[in-house]
Design an enzyme around this catalytic site. Structure first.
Site, PDB file in Angstrom:
ATOM      1  N   THR A   1     -10.212   3.835   9.105  1.00 34.01           N
ATOM      2  CA  THR A   1      -9.864   4.961   8.506  1.00 34.01           C
ATOM      3  C   THR A   1     -10.743   5.036   7.229  1.00 34.01           C
ATOM      4  O   THR A   1     -11.606   4.215   7.100  1.00 34.01           O
ATOM      5  CB  THR A   1      -8.182   4.948   8.069  1.00 34.01           C
ATOM      6  OG1 THR A   1      -8.158   3.652   7.482  1.00 34.01           O
ATOM      7  CG2 THR A   1      -7.265   4.881   9.201  1.00 34.01           C
TER       8      THR A   1
ATOM      9  N   HIS B   1     -12.978  -7.407  11.154  1.00 30.42           N
ATOM     10  CA  HIS B   1     -13.253  -7.640   9.695  1.00 30.42           C
ATOM     11  C   HIS B   1     -12.655  -9.224   9.778  1.00 30.42           C
ATOM     12  O   HIS B   1     -11.762  -9.452  10.315  1.00 30.42           O
ATOM     13  CB  HIS B   1     -12.226  -6.974   8.877  1.00 30.42           C
ATOM     14  CG  HIS B   1     -12.235  -7.345   7.623  1.00 30.42           C
ATOM     15  ND1 HIS B   1     -13.252  -7.075   6.799  1.00 30.42           N
ATOM     16  CD2 HIS B   1     -11.503  -8.242   6.756  1.00 30.42           C
ATOM     17  CE1 HIS B   1     -12.887  -7.595   5.517  1.00 30.42           C
ATOM     18  NE2 HIS B   1     -11.760  -8.023   5.487  1.00 30.42           N
TER      19      HIS B   1
ATOM     20  N   GLN C   1     -13.544 -16.802  17.245  1.00 32.47           N
ATOM     21  CA  GLN C   1     -12.520 -15.977  17.563  1.00 32.47           C
ATOM     22  C   GLN C   1     -12.891 -14.318  17.581  1.00 32.47           C
ATOM     23  O   GLN C   1     -12.268 -13.532  18.197  1.00 32.47           O
ATOM     24  CB  GLN C   1     -11.375 -16.122  16.441  1.00 32.47           C
ATOM     25  CG  GLN C   1     -11.014 -17.646  16.643  1.00 32.47           C
ATOM     26  CD  GLN C   1     -10.715 -18.254  17.861  1.00 32.47           C
ATOM     27  OE1 GLN C   1      -9.920 -17.749  18.850  1.00 32.47           O
ATOM     28  NE2 GLN C   1     -11.329 -19.361  18.190  1.00 32.47           N
TER      29      GLN C   1
ATOM     30  N   ARG D   1     -24.441   9.881   0.503  1.00 30.37           N
ATOM     31  CA  ARG D   1     -23.766   9.178   1.427  1.00 30.37           C
ATOM     32  C   ARG D   1     -23.330  10.410   2.662  1.00 30.37           C
ATOM     33  O   ARG D   1     -23.305  10.035   3.800  1.00 30.37           O
ATOM     34  CB  ARG D   1     -22.509   8.817   0.916  1.00 30.37           C
ATOM     35  CG  ARG D   1     -21.916   7.643   1.479  1.00 30.37           C
ATOM     36  CD  ARG D   1     -21.122   6.760   0.476  1.00 30.37           C
ATOM     37  NE  ARG D   1     -19.805   7.183   0.017  1.00 30.37           N
ATOM     38  CZ  ARG D   1     -18.684   7.015   0.972  1.00 30.37           C
ATOM     39  NH1 ARG D   1     -18.688   6.536   2.013  1.00 30.37           N
ATOM     40  NH2 ARG D   1     -17.400   7.838   0.315  1.00 30.37           N
TER      41      ARG D   1
ATOM     42  N   GLY E   1     -25.824  -9.485  14.276  1.00 30.99           N
ATOM     43  CA  GLY E   1     -25.463  -8.970  15.771  1.00 30.99           C
ATOM     44  C   GLY E   1     -24.741  -9.909  16.674  1.00 30.99           C
ATOM     45  O   GLY E   1     -24.835  -9.838  17.725  1.00 30.99           O
TER      46      GLY E   1
ATOM     47  N   GLU F   1      -9.994   4.399   4.144  1.00 31.79           N
ATOM     48  CA  GLU F   1      -9.841   3.428   3.382  1.00 31.79           C
ATOM     49  C   GLU F   1     -10.486   2.148   3.879  1.00 31.79           C
ATOM     50  O   GLU F   1     -10.182   1.955   5.051  1.00 31.79           O
ATOM     51  CB  GLU F   1      -8.352   3.317   3.130  1.00 31.79           C
ATOM     52  CG  GLU F   1      -7.844   2.450   1.850  1.00 31.79           C
ATOM     53  CD  GLU F   1      -6.616   2.319   1.667  1.00 31.79           C
ATOM     54  OE1 GLU F   1      -6.161   1.682   0.524  1.00 31.79           O
ATOM     55  OE2 GLU F   1      -5.775   3.090   2.273  1.00 31.79           O
TER      56      GLU F   1
ATOM     57  N   ASN G   1     -13.335  -1.450  13.971  1.00 33.89           N
ATOM     58  CA  ASN G   1     -14.167  -2.379  13.057  1.00 33.89           C
ATOM     59  C   ASN G   1     -13.567  -3.958  13.507  1.00 33.89           C
ATOM     60  O   ASN G   1     -12.479  -3.969  13.841  1.00 33.89           O
ATOM     61  CB  ASN G   1     -13.944  -2.042  11.762  1.00 33.89           C
ATOM     62  CG  ASN G   1     -14.617  -3.081  10.844  1.00 33.89           C
ATOM     63  OD1 ASN G   1     -16.130  -2.888  11.128  1.00 33.89           O
ATOM     64  ND2 ASN G   1     -14.123  -3.314   9.767  1.00 33.89           N
TER      65      ASN G   1
HETATM   66  C1  GAR Z   1     -19.021 -10.658  11.153  1.00 29.56           C
HETATM   67  O1  GAR Z   1     -18.173 -11.794  10.486  1.00 29.56           O
HETATM   68  C2  GAR Z   1     -17.984  -9.546  10.674  1.00 29.56           C
HETATM   69  O2  GAR Z   1     -16.615  -9.689  11.068  1.00 29.56           O
HETATM   70  C3  GAR Z   1     -18.335  -9.171   9.344  1.00 29.56           C
HETATM   71  O3  GAR Z   1     -19.660  -9.298   9.250  1.00 29.56           O
HETATM   72  C4  GAR Z   1     -20.060 -10.218  10.365  1.00 29.56           C
HETATM   73  C5  GAR Z   1     -21.425  -9.818  11.158  1.00 29.56           C
HETATM   74  O4  GAR Z   1     -21.808 -10.673  11.762  1.00 29.56           O
HETATM   75  N1  GAR Z   1     -17.837  -7.958   9.100  1.00 29.56           N
HETATM   76  C6  GAR Z   1     -17.578  -7.388   7.704  1.00 29.56           C
HETATM   77  O5  GAR Z   1     -17.482  -8.171   6.892  1.00 29.56           O
HETATM   78  C7  GAR Z   1     -17.138  -5.931   7.769  1.00 29.56           C
HETATM   79  N2  GAR Z   1     -16.199  -5.846   6.547  1.00 29.56           N
HETATM   80  P1  GAR Z   1     -22.508 -10.294  13.030  1.00 29.56           P
HETATM   81  O6  GAR Z   1     -23.717  -9.509  12.603  1.00 29.56           O
HETATM   82  O7  GAR Z   1     -23.074 -11.606  13.564  1.00 29.56           O
HETATM   83  O8  GAR Z   1     -21.616  -9.667  14.008  1.00 29.56           O
END
Ligand code: GAR
Length: 206
Positions: A134, A102, A166, A58, A11, A136, A100
């Site tokens: 989306t 990523h 970042q 799901r 989180g 995908e 989201n």
């Molecule tokens: C973050 O680095 C986020 O970008 C990644 O999980 C981590 C969660 O950290 N998300 C993904 O990989 C989604 N595809 P957080 O719980 O400390 O925010």
């Protein structure tokens, strides 16, 4: 005008959104033990758990999640380390409100273990991306990106930490734009209705 944040774990992005002073009406996790839940509760934010394996399919899970999200009538839904793929139905329902973050410069390195894969590929620049969701996985119109250098001898953890700093800068910014109605998608590309909006950030010295 509030945000519902979906998490699965630590989180830290959720915390960055809260620290930025953005209005958050609830934090929902698909994992009971997610550390971020306690952080959110400690800050007086309502939390809920919609546990993945409590639902047979799901579709069943997504319907329960959508019902929980809908209780808050959010202006934005932020996936912040939410490690589940959502159904087309959910994505369609929240299409223009669902973001989201990523941990890679999309479209490179979709999926998991992005930092390990960036190191293995020998890229010299890595980073993170905020995008509309989306159906995908890790696709969808790109709202903002931040780039960091890959340094000689980096471990995946060191690189992940550099990228994460970042993430914490660009995600609150992108959500603020969304709440302010400044984002539009034209022919699959995001435009920010702000003359000097900077959609790419470069890290300061690592
Ligand atoms: C973050 O680095 C986020 O970008 C990644 O999980 C981590 C969660 O950290 N998300 C993904 O990989 C989604 N595809 P957080 O719980 O400390 O925010």
């Amino acid at each position: 005008m509030s945000i519902v944040i979906l998490i699965s774990g630590r989180g830290s992005n959720m915390q960055a959104i809260l620290d930025a002073g953005l209005p958050v009406s609830a934090v929902i996790s698909n994992k009971r033990g997610a550390a971020g839940l306690a952080i959110a509760s400690g800050r007086g934010i309502p939390t809920a758990v919609v546990q993945g394996n409590d639902y047979g399919t799901r579709e069943g899970f997504d319907a329960a999640l959508a019902a929980e999200v809908a209780r808050h009538s959010p202006a934005a839904v932020a996936l912040a380390g939410f490690m589940r793929i959502l159904t087309q139905r959910f994505v369609t329902r929240y299409a223009d409100r669902l973001l989201n973050i990523h941990p890679s410069l999309l479209p490179s390195f979709t999926g998991l273990n992005t930092h390990e894969r960036a190191l293995a590929a020998g890229v010299k620049v890595h980073g993170c991306t905020v995008h509309f969701v989306t159906a995908e996985l890790d696709h969808g119109p790109i709202v903002a990106q931040a780039a960091v250098p890959v340094l000689q001898g980096d471990t995946a953890d060191e690189l992940a930490a550099r990228v994460l700093r970042q993430e914490h800068r660009i995600y609150p910014q992108a959500l603020r734009w969304l709440l302010e109605g400044k984002l539009s998608v034209v022919d699959g590309l995001v435009q920010v209705k702000e003359p000097d909006a900077q959609q790419t950030l470069f890290s300061e010295q690592p």
